[in-house]
Motif scaffolding. Structure first.
Motif, short mmCIF file in Angstrom:
data_model
loop_
_atom_site.label_atom_id
_atom_site.label_comp_id
_atom_site.label_asym_id
_atom_site.label_seq_id
_atom_site.Cartn_x
_atom_site.Cartn_y
_atom_site.Cartn_z
N VAL A 60 3.71 14.06 12.98
CA VAL A 60 4.46 13.17 12.10
C VAL A 60 3.74 13.00 10.76
N LEU A 61 2.44 12.74 10.80
CA LEU A 61 1.71 12.52 9.56
C LEU A 61 1.64 13.79 8.71
N THR A 62 1.56 14.94 9.35
CA THR A 62 1.59 16.19 8.60
C THR A 62 2.94 16.39 7.93
N VAL B 260 -2.08 7.10 1.30
CA VAL B 260 -1.86 7.89 2.50
C VAL B 260 -2.47 7.23 3.72
N ILE B 261 -3.59 6.54 3.54
CA ILE B 261 -4.22 5.83 4.66
C ILE B 261 -3.29 4.74 5.19
N ALA B 262 -2.54 4.10 4.28
CA ALA B 262 -1.59 3.08 4.71
C ALA B 262 -0.50 3.68 5.58
N LEU B 263 -0.09 4.91 5.28
CA LEU B 263 0.91 5.58 6.11
C LEU B 263 0.37 5.79 7.52
N SER C 294 0.83 -1.21 0.00
CA SER C 294 0.00 0.00 0.00
C SER C 294 0.86 1.26 0.00
N LEU C 295 1.97 1.22 0.74
CA LEU C 295 2.86 2.38 0.74
C LEU C 295 3.47 2.59 -0.64
#
Length: 495
Positions: free
Chosen positions: A252-254, A24-27, A18-19
């Motif tokens: 982190v996600l941002t 992005v959901i996988a991240l 997925s990555l």
């Protein structure tokens, strides 16, 4: 900590695919699945919550940028630990690393009696682990608490599989011997005067733990004594787990997805390079010494000879003056070596200069990357530089009227103890007297915990937070915190 290996590998394969597809959901799922364990591992290596947060952020960013390199997607979890270790070693090598703010322990809903029993087991675990070297402790931590196999350890340490298997086997054998000795010291110390003399305080220091193991191996009384079996997973299950900050997820996600931080992500991803043929990052190596850090004689000798032949005595004098002022007086804050995981990769080799991200909103923006030390370094004198650019004169140069500047006088460190009373912590004060001082907490004895390091200019002071090491006690307790170069400071508290 990680769950069943078979299910984890299937999850790794799905998340890696997925990555690679840019999901992005996988991240987000990668963060929710692995971040708490990676944060605990980074904190064990760095002993600072700010640095651990920054390391975790860079791991997530690098994983997203480099996931296409991984030839075995089913080993995504071990690959993330390899990136994390390289990032932590890079941060430990930085003279500007943040220190002195350990993360709180993840909370457990235990009764006072359960907490007391856990603390007793925790002291036993620390005493047994102290007999191992840093690489062995890290291998035990990764294989037992994080449930990684030897193939993953091989990629994390950058070692051949045969050497990794030997390391893991020897670590398990040494831990079993150290645990056996620690159990004898804990329960049967009255029966052997030598054991009683070695184990006056808990947990045992590395030197004492190693001496205890040697004694048990050679003592006919202690060597013949049997101790109850305690598997490594039960022994290490009582060790503290660093609590990941709740607000770190959004940061982190941002940082990993925001469009305006693409340049910053490329710079962070470059720190993970180079990779081997399987897509695993090669172990961190210290950056090659810069030109101004090399020995002055080797750097200046050929240059001065050429200048002397070309332009004569005047320029030779200018080169000599530049040699006197060309040293580097940078300081390097000492890393607080953990008693837990931590053998760093031996220095050697070269690496390209690191790009410097400019993201001001990252979790560890003050220390997101190693920067040049702010300590002033002497530079060539203006008169020498000016003379070098002018044509040679027919008159010989005048002798210098001033001598080379003397290096700053080193100071001494004044250390004062503290009394917690009935509180959970107090602050030991360190003060630089008569000059600047680089200081570091080198250890503790008795029922106290402390750590930290730093640099102080003359007359400046700093504080070392000291906390209780045990949850249950009776009466007045006394411990010491050893600070180099100042010496020990006495810490007391009442129960």
């Amino acid at each position: 900590m990680a769950g069943e290996s078979g299910a984890a590998q299937n999850d790794d394969l799905r998340l890696a695919d997925s990555l690679r597809a840019g999901d992005v959901i996988a991240l987000t799922e990668v963060y929710d699945t692995y971040a708490p364990f990676l944060y605990d591992y980074c904190h064990g290596l760095l002993r600072d919550r700010v640095e651990a947060s920054g390391a975790l952020r860079n791991v997530v960013i690098a994983a997203r940028e480099h996931v296409d390199r991984l030839t075995e997607p089913a080993r995504l979890r071990g690959w993330l630990y390899a990136i994390a270790r390289k990032e932590c070693m890079r941060r430990r090598d930085s003279p500007n690393r943040h220190t002195g703010q350990e993360a709180p322990e993840a909370e457990d809903e235990l009764t006072p009696e359960q907490l007391a029993r856990r603390e007793e087991r925790r002291l036993l675990a620390h005493s047994a682990l102290a007999a191992l070297n840093g690489r062995q402790r890290e291998a035990i931590d990764l294989s037992v608490r994080h449930e990684l196999d030897e193939v993953d350890l091989s990629g994390i340490f950058g070692m051949p599989l045969e050497e990794t298997l030997a390391l893991a086997q020897q670590a398990r054998e040494d831990l079993a011997a150290a645990l056996h000795a620690s159990l004898i010291a804990q329960s049967h110390w009255k029966e052997c005067p030598s054991v009683a003399a070695l184990t006056e305080s808990w947990p045992l220091s590395p030197q004492t733990s190693a001496a205890l193991v040697r004694h048990v191996e050679n003592c006919p009384v202690c060597g013949a004594r049997e101790t109850p079996p305690l598997p490594p997973d039960r022994l290490l299950s009582v060790l503290p787990i660093a609590a990941i900050p709740t607000d770190l997820r959004l940061d982190v996600l941002t940082a990993a997805t925001a469009e305006d931080r693409a340049g910053n992500r490329r710079a962070i991803a470059a720190w993970t390079e180079p990779f081997d043929e399987y897509g695993w990052p090669l172990p961190y190596q210290q950056t090659a010494p810069r030109a101004r850090d090399r020995a002055p004689g080797r750097r200046r000798g050929p240059l001065l000879a050429a200048v002397a032949v070309g332009v004569g005595l005047l320029v030779l004098f200018a080169g000599a003056m530049a040699w006197l002022g060309g040293g580097d007086d940078g300081t390097n804050a000492a890393a607080t070596g953990p008693v837990t995981p931590g053998g760093s990769t031996p220095p050697g080799g070269t690496a390209a200069p690191e790009p410097i991200p400019t993201d001001p909103s990252s979790p560890t923006s003050p220390t997101a990357s190693p920067t040049e030390s702010k300590s002033p370094s002497p530079s060539p004198s203006p008169s020498a530089s000016k003379s070098a650019s002018e044509p040679p004169s027919s008159r010989p140069p005048a002798p210098p009227t001033t001598s080379a500047p003397k290096p700053p006088k080193p100071g001494t460190l004044s250390v004062s103890g503290c009394d917690m009373g009935r509180n959970d912590s107090c602050t030991v004060t360190v003060t630089a007297v008569g000059g600047s001082v680089n200081w570091q907490v080198t250890g503790t004895s008795g029922p106290v915990r402390a750590g930290g390091s730093g640099h102080l200019d003359a007359g400046r002071s700093s504080g070392v937070r000291v906390s209780r090491a045990s949850g249950f006690c009776w009466g007045r307790q006394t411990g010491t915190v050893s600070v180099s170069p100042g010496g020990p400071a006495t810490v007391t508290y009442r129960c």
